[in-house]
Design a protein around this motif. Structure first.
Motif, PDB file in Angstrom:
ATOM      1  N   ASP A   4       4.261   9.557  -6.671  1.00  0.00           N
ATOM      2  CA  ASP A   4       2.801   9.416  -6.637  1.00  0.00           C
ATOM      3  C   ASP A   4       2.366   7.961  -6.671  1.00  0.00           C
ATOM      4  N   LEU A   5       3.170   7.087  -7.299  1.00  0.00           N
ATOM      5  CA  LEU A   5       2.791   5.685  -7.415  1.00  0.00           C
ATOM      6  C   LEU A   5       4.045   4.825  -7.408  1.00  0.00           C
ATOM      7  N   LEU A   6       4.036   3.794  -6.559  1.00  0.00           N
ATOM      8  CA  LEU A   6       5.114   2.810  -6.514  1.00  0.00           C
ATOM      9  C   LEU A   6       4.530   1.449  -6.846  1.00  0.00           C
ATOM     10  N   LEU A   7       5.118   0.779  -7.849  1.00  0.00           N
ATOM     11  CA  LEU A   7       4.691  -0.568  -8.229  1.00  0.00           C
ATOM     12  C   LEU A   7       5.724  -1.572  -7.748  1.00  0.00           C
ATOM     13  N   VAL A  31       2.963   3.115   1.802  1.00  0.00           N
ATOM     14  CA  VAL A  31       2.380   4.438   1.538  1.00  0.00           C
ATOM     15  C   VAL A  31       2.932   5.500   2.487  1.00  0.00           C
ATOM     16  N   ALA A  32       3.733   5.095   3.452  1.00  0.00           N
ATOM     17  CA  ALA A  32       4.470   6.095   4.223  1.00  0.00           C
ATOM     18  C   ALA A  32       5.524   6.766   3.349  1.00  0.00           C
ATOM     19  N   VAL A  33       5.891   6.117   2.261  1.00  0.00           N
ATOM     20  CA  VAL A  33       6.908   6.634   1.335  1.00  0.00           C
ATOM     21  C   VAL A  33       6.269   7.153   0.047  1.00  0.00           C
ATOM     22  N   ALA A  34       5.432   6.344  -0.582  1.00  0.00           N
ATOM     23  CA  ALA A  34       4.771   6.704  -1.839  1.00  0.00           C
ATOM     24  C   ALA A  34       3.301   6.995  -1.580  1.00  0.00           C
ATOM     25  N   ARG A  35       2.720   7.869  -2.370  1.00  0.00           N
ATOM     26  CA  ARG A  35       1.326   8.259  -2.140  1.00  0.00           C
ATOM     27  C   ARG A  35       0.353   7.118  -2.446  1.00  0.00           C
ATOM     28  N   GLN A  36       0.683   6.322  -3.440  1.00  0.00           N
ATOM     29  CA  GLN A  36      -0.127   5.162  -3.817  1.00  0.00           C
ATOM     30  C   GLN A  36       0.819   3.992  -4.086  1.00  0.00           C
ATOM     31  N   VAL A  37       0.386   2.794  -3.724  1.00  0.00           N
ATOM     32  CA  VAL A  37       1.210   1.599  -3.910  1.00  0.00           C
ATOM     33  C   VAL A  37       0.349   0.515  -4.536  1.00  0.00           C
ATOM     34  N   VAL A  38       0.900  -0.171  -5.524  1.00  0.00           N
ATOM     35  CA  VAL A  38       0.249  -1.341  -6.102  1.00  0.00           C
ATOM     36  C   VAL A  38       1.181  -2.534  -5.932  1.00  0.00           C
ATOM     37  N   ARG A  65       0.695  -9.444  -7.622  1.00  0.00           N
ATOM     38  CA  ARG A  65       0.780 -10.747  -6.965  1.00  0.00           C
ATOM     39  C   ARG A  65       0.710 -11.908  -7.945  1.00  0.00           C
ATOM     40  N   GLY A  66       1.031 -11.658  -9.210  1.00  0.00           N
ATOM     41  CA  GLY A  66       1.036 -12.730 -10.194  1.00  0.00           C
ATOM     42  C   GLY A  66      -0.327 -13.374 -10.328  1.00  0.00           C
ATOM     43  N   GLY A  67      -0.369 -14.694 -10.167  1.00  0.00           N
ATOM     44  CA  GLY A  67      -1.616 -15.428 -10.315  1.00  0.00           C
ATOM     45  C   GLY A  67      -2.640 -15.146  -9.242  1.00  0.00           C
ATOM     46  N   ALA A  68      -2.229 -14.414  -8.194  1.00  0.00           N
ATOM     47  CA  ALA A  68      -3.170 -14.054  -7.120  1.00  0.00           C
ATOM     48  C   ALA A  68      -3.785 -12.674  -7.325  1.00  0.00           C
ATOM     49  N   GLY A  69      -3.454 -11.990  -8.431  1.00  0.00           N
ATOM     50  CA  GLY A  69      -4.057 -10.689  -8.706  1.00  0.00           C
ATOM     51  C   GLY A  69      -3.190  -9.528  -8.253  1.00  0.00           C
ATOM     52  N   ALA A  70      -3.823  -8.434  -7.880  1.00  0.00           N
ATOM     53  CA  ALA A  70      -3.097  -7.226  -7.489  1.00  0.00           C
ATOM     54  C   ALA A  70      -3.891  -6.459  -6.435  1.00  0.00           C
ATOM     55  N   THR A  71      -3.143  -5.681  -5.635  1.00  0.00           N
ATOM     56  CA  THR A  71      -3.753  -4.896  -4.556  1.00  0.00           C
ATOM     57  C   THR A  71      -3.269  -3.454  -4.648  1.00  0.00           C
ATOM     58  N   TRP A  72      -4.209  -2.523  -4.504  1.00  0.00           N
ATOM     59  CA  TRP A  72      -3.931  -1.072  -4.526  1.00  0.00           C
ATOM     60  C   TRP A  72      -4.204  -0.518  -3.136  1.00  0.00           C
ATOM     61  N   PRO A  83      -9.382   3.406  -8.939  1.00  0.00           N
ATOM     62  CA  PRO A  83      -8.397   2.350  -8.686  1.00  0.00           C
ATOM     63  C   PRO A  83      -8.861   0.986  -9.179  1.00  0.00           C
ATOM     64  N   GLU A  84     -10.132   0.658  -8.959  1.00  0.00           N
ATOM     65  CA  GLU A  84     -10.658  -0.637  -9.399  1.00  0.00           C
ATOM     66  C   GLU A  84     -10.566  -0.785 -10.915  1.00  0.00           C
ATOM     67  N   ALA A  85     -10.972   0.262 -11.630  1.00  0.00           N
ATOM     68  CA  ALA A  85     -10.939   0.207 -13.095  1.00  0.00           C
ATOM     69  C   ALA A  85      -9.508   0.178 -13.617  1.00  0.00           C
ATOM     70  N   ALA A  86      -8.613   0.931 -12.955  1.00  0.00           N
ATOM     71  CA  ALA A  86      -7.213   0.936 -13.379  1.00  0.00           C
ATOM     72  C   ALA A  86      -6.575  -0.430 -13.171  1.00  0.00           C
ATOM     73  N   LEU A  87      -6.871  -1.073 -12.051  1.00  0.00           N
ATOM     74  CA  LEU A  87      -6.341  -2.415 -11.807  1.00  0.00           C
ATOM     75  C   LEU A  87      -6.880  -3.414 -12.832  1.00  0.00           C
ATOM     76  N   GLU A  88      -8.158  -3.268 -13.178  1.00  0.00           N
ATOM     77  CA  GLU A  88      -8.756  -4.183 -14.149  1.00  0.00           C
ATOM     78  C   GLU A  88      -8.064  -4.056 -15.502  1.00  0.00           C
ATOM     79  N   ARG A  89      -7.825  -2.827 -15.930  1.00  0.00           N
ATOM     80  CA  ARG A  89      -7.156  -2.625 -17.215  1.00  0.00           C
ATOM     81  C   ARG A  89      -5.723  -3.146 -17.164  1.00  0.00           C
ATOM     82  N   ALA A  90      -5.036  -2.894 -16.045  1.00  0.00           N
ATOM     83  CA  ALA A  90      -3.669  -3.377 -15.889  1.00  0.00           C
ATOM     84  C   ALA A  90      -3.616  -4.894 -15.940  1.00  0.00           C
TER      85      ALA A  90
END
Length: 292
Positions: free
Chosen positions: A184-187, A210-217, A220-227, A268-275
């Motif tokens: 369901d999720l690959l980090l 996402v061809a493999v996992a349903r969701q991917v995060v 990116r370290g100091g550049a943040g993160a992408t979902w 997703p936005e709120a989950a990334l913020e908490r992460a």
């Protein structure tokens, strides 16, 4: 439920660039570590009921690791393996980089039966998170593959942290992606994403994965993160501006924040913020576990 490594970290936060063949001053700590154990600790610190499935030796280090995890609120379904030492990692941390020298020890002795016993003992578990290190070692891989399959059979959602770029290259992208298909999720961090999806921009890497996992995060370290997910959702979060002391375990804290928020129904936005908040907390201290 979190499945994977329990480790003793010998952590050296270097005060100057490493002087190969000579001496380098450092702040040195002996602490609990291991990707799965760290993630479980950060989940417990957020009030999430969590069971850790792993293996340690029948030694003082193993007893210490179990004791500190239990004190942190983690339910330990951790096997004590006779004739095998608890895993140890030497961590050299300098700025926003860390280098690990690893002896996985008892972690390679994790078996499918250990996973089954833990699942039977946690019938209310809703999600299973697997440390990629379990898949990247041939000895523990059957336990990792079984954990994902058994979780799906029981209706649990699943996630995998890709763990580390160098062992990913060693096993090959195609093999690893076949092991995590339909999670369901690959980090992944930037280096891991490059190994698995090529040198694309983070959003393109996510779309490829996402061809493999349903969701991917993509972390990116100091550049943040992408979902990115299969529905075409794309969310981003900037990194927090904090003084970086030690990046050890920052990805594990990030994963815990993401999982805790996602399991509570966050966007997703709120989950990334908490992460991102938890990742920032992790790099602002020495050690891979939550400060107590």
């Amino acid at each position: 439920m979190v499945v994977g490594d329990v480790i003793t970290d010998v952590l050296a936060v270097l005060a100057a660039p490493l002087a190969a063949g000579s001496d380098t001053p450092a702040a040195i700590r002996l602490t609990g570590g291991g990707q799965a154990a760290n993630t479980a600790s950060w989940l417990a610190a957020q009030g999430v009921p969590v069971t850790l499935v792993g293996a340690v030796g029948r030694d003082a280090a193993g007893e210490d690791r179990i004791a500190e995890l239990t004190a942190a609120g983690v339910d330990c379904a951790v096997e004590r393996i006779a004739g095998c030492a608890t895993g140890t990692v030497i961590v050299l941390a300098a700025g926003d980089e860390r280098t690990m020298i690893t002896e996985r020890g008892a972690n390679v002795r994790l078996r499918p039966g250990h996973v089954d016993a833990a699942l039977a003992g946690a019938p209310d578990a809703a999600h299973l998170h697997l440390s990629g290190y379990t898949l990247l070692d041939a000895d523990s891989r059957p336990a990792g593959l079984h954990a994902l399959a058994a979780a799906r059979e029981r209706g649990l959602t699943t996630s995998v942290d890709a763990a580390s770029a160098a062992p990913l290259r060693a096993v090959g992208a195609a093999a690893f992606l076949s092991w995590v298909r339909e999670v369901d999720l690959l980090l992944v961090n930037t280096d891991e994403a490059t190994v698995l999806a090529g040198g694309l921009d983070p959003a393109a890497q996510g779309r490829a994965l996402v061809a493999v996992a349903r969701q991917v995060v993509v972390k990116r370290g100091g550049a943040g993160a992408t979902w990115v997910d299969r529905a075409g959702t794309r969310a981003t979060s900037p990194a927090r501006r904090v003084a970086v002391i030690d990046v050890t375990g920052a990805g594990d804290a990030f994963a815990a924040g993401l999982l805790a928020a996602g399991l509570a129904g966050a966007t997703p936005e709120a989950a990334l913020e908490r992460a991102t908040d938890l990742g920032a907390a992790a790099v602002s201290q020495i050690g891979a576990r939550p400060a107590r």
